[in-house]
Design a protein around this motif. Structure first.
Motif, short mmCIF file in Angstrom:
data_model
loop_
_atom_site.label_atom_id
_atom_site.label_comp_id
_atom_site.label_asym_id
_atom_site.label_seq_id
_atom_site.Cartn_x
_atom_site.Cartn_y
_atom_site.Cartn_z
N ALA A 60 0.83 -1.21 0.00
CA ALA A 60 0.00 0.00 0.00
C ALA A 60 0.87 1.26 0.00
N GLN A 61 1.96 1.25 0.75
CA GLN A 61 2.86 2.41 0.79
C GLN A 61 3.55 2.63 -0.54
N VAL A 62 3.93 1.54 -1.22
CA VAL A 62 4.56 1.66 -2.54
C VAL A 62 3.58 2.29 -3.52
N VAL A 63 2.38 1.75 -3.58
CA VAL A 63 1.38 2.26 -4.52
C VAL A 63 1.07 3.73 -4.22
N LYS A 64 0.91 4.06 -2.95
CA LYS A 64 0.61 5.45 -2.57
C LYS A 64 1.74 6.39 -2.99
N ALA A 65 2.99 5.99 -2.77
CA ALA A 65 4.14 6.83 -3.11
C ALA A 65 4.27 7.01 -4.62
N VAL A 66 4.10 5.93 -5.38
CA VAL A 66 4.21 6.02 -6.84
C VAL A 66 3.08 6.87 -7.40
N LYS A 67 1.86 6.66 -6.93
CA LYS A 67 0.72 7.44 -7.39
C LYS A 67 0.93 8.92 -7.09
N ALA A 68 1.41 9.24 -5.89
CA ALA A 68 1.67 10.63 -5.52
C ALA A 68 2.76 11.23 -6.40
N GLY A 69 3.79 10.44 -6.72
CA GLY A 69 4.86 10.92 -7.60
C GLY A 69 4.36 11.18 -9.01
N VAL A 70 3.52 10.29 -9.53
CA VAL A 70 2.96 10.48 -10.87
C VAL A 70 2.07 11.72 -10.89
N ASP A 71 1.23 11.87 -9.86
CA ASP A 71 0.34 13.04 -9.77
C ASP A 71 1.14 14.33 -9.67
N ALA A 72 2.18 14.34 -8.83
CA ALA A 72 2.99 15.54 -8.62
C ALA A 72 3.78 15.93 -9.87
N SER A 73 4.15 14.94 -10.66
CA SER A 73 4.96 15.23 -11.86
C SER A 73 4.13 15.84 -12.98
N GLY A 74 2.81 15.75 -12.86
CA GLY A 74 1.95 16.26 -13.93
C GLY A 74 1.72 15.24 -15.03
N ALA A 75 2.34 14.07 -14.91
CA ALA A 75 2.19 13.04 -15.94
C ALA A 75 0.74 12.58 -16.05
N ALA A 76 0.05 12.49 -14.92
CA ALA A 76 -1.34 12.03 -14.96
C ALA A 76 -2.23 13.03 -15.69
N SER A 77 -2.05 14.34 -15.42
CA SER A 77 -2.89 15.33 -16.09
C SER A 77 -2.53 15.45 -17.57
N THR A 78 -1.23 15.33 -17.89
CA THR A 78 -0.82 15.34 -19.29
C THR A 78 -1.41 14.15 -20.03
N SER A 79 -1.38 13.00 -19.39
CA SER A 79 -1.94 11.80 -19.99
C SER A 79 -3.43 11.97 -20.26
N LYS A 80 -4.14 12.57 -19.31
CA LYS A 80 -5.58 12.78 -19.48
C LYS A 80 -5.86 13.64 -20.69
N SER A 81 -5.02 14.64 -20.94
CA SER A 81 -5.25 15.51 -22.10
C SER A 81 -5.08 14.75 -23.42
#
Length: 106
Positions: free
Chosen positions: A29-50
């Motif tokens: 759970a900690q690994v998933v939370k950290a990776v998800k937070a890193g992806v969100d913080a990097s802007g990759a998730a919002s760029t991907s959505k576009s």
């Protein structure tokens, strides 16, 4: 075996388990939370959505202790154009005072 000897052995066993738990790496759970937070913080998730990409899941495939932290292999699932794609990526996890931080590795 005397009750005192049994109590001493039981205490020693609990102490060993407790110390092992303190020195262990991140939980799934900690690994998933950290990776998800890193992806969100990097802007990759919002760029991907576009581009019409939606990240649908994260799965930890295990961690290995390395110098300065842990190397964790994480599978990231995403949907693009109605098709699900998966990529498996290595991340370095390091512990701060409060949480785990994930950074992509090459």
């Amino acid at each position: 075996m005397s009750p005192r000897h049994s109590a001493t052995l039981l205490f020693s066993a609990f102490l060993a388990v407790g110390l092992a738990a303190c020195s262990s790496g991140p939980s799934n759970a900690q690994v998933v939370k950290a990776v998800k937070a890193g992806v969100d913080a990097s802007g990759a998730a919002s760029t991907s959505k576009s581009f019409g990409v939606k990240i649908t899941g994260y799965k930890n495939h295990g961690c290995k202790k390395i110098t300065g932290g842990y190397k964790c292999i994480v599978e990231i699932d995403a949907v693009y154009g109605g098709k699900t794609e998966s990529s498996v990526n290595p991340f370095r996890l390091t512990k701060t005072k409060k949480w785990w931080v994930a950074n992509p590795m090459k």
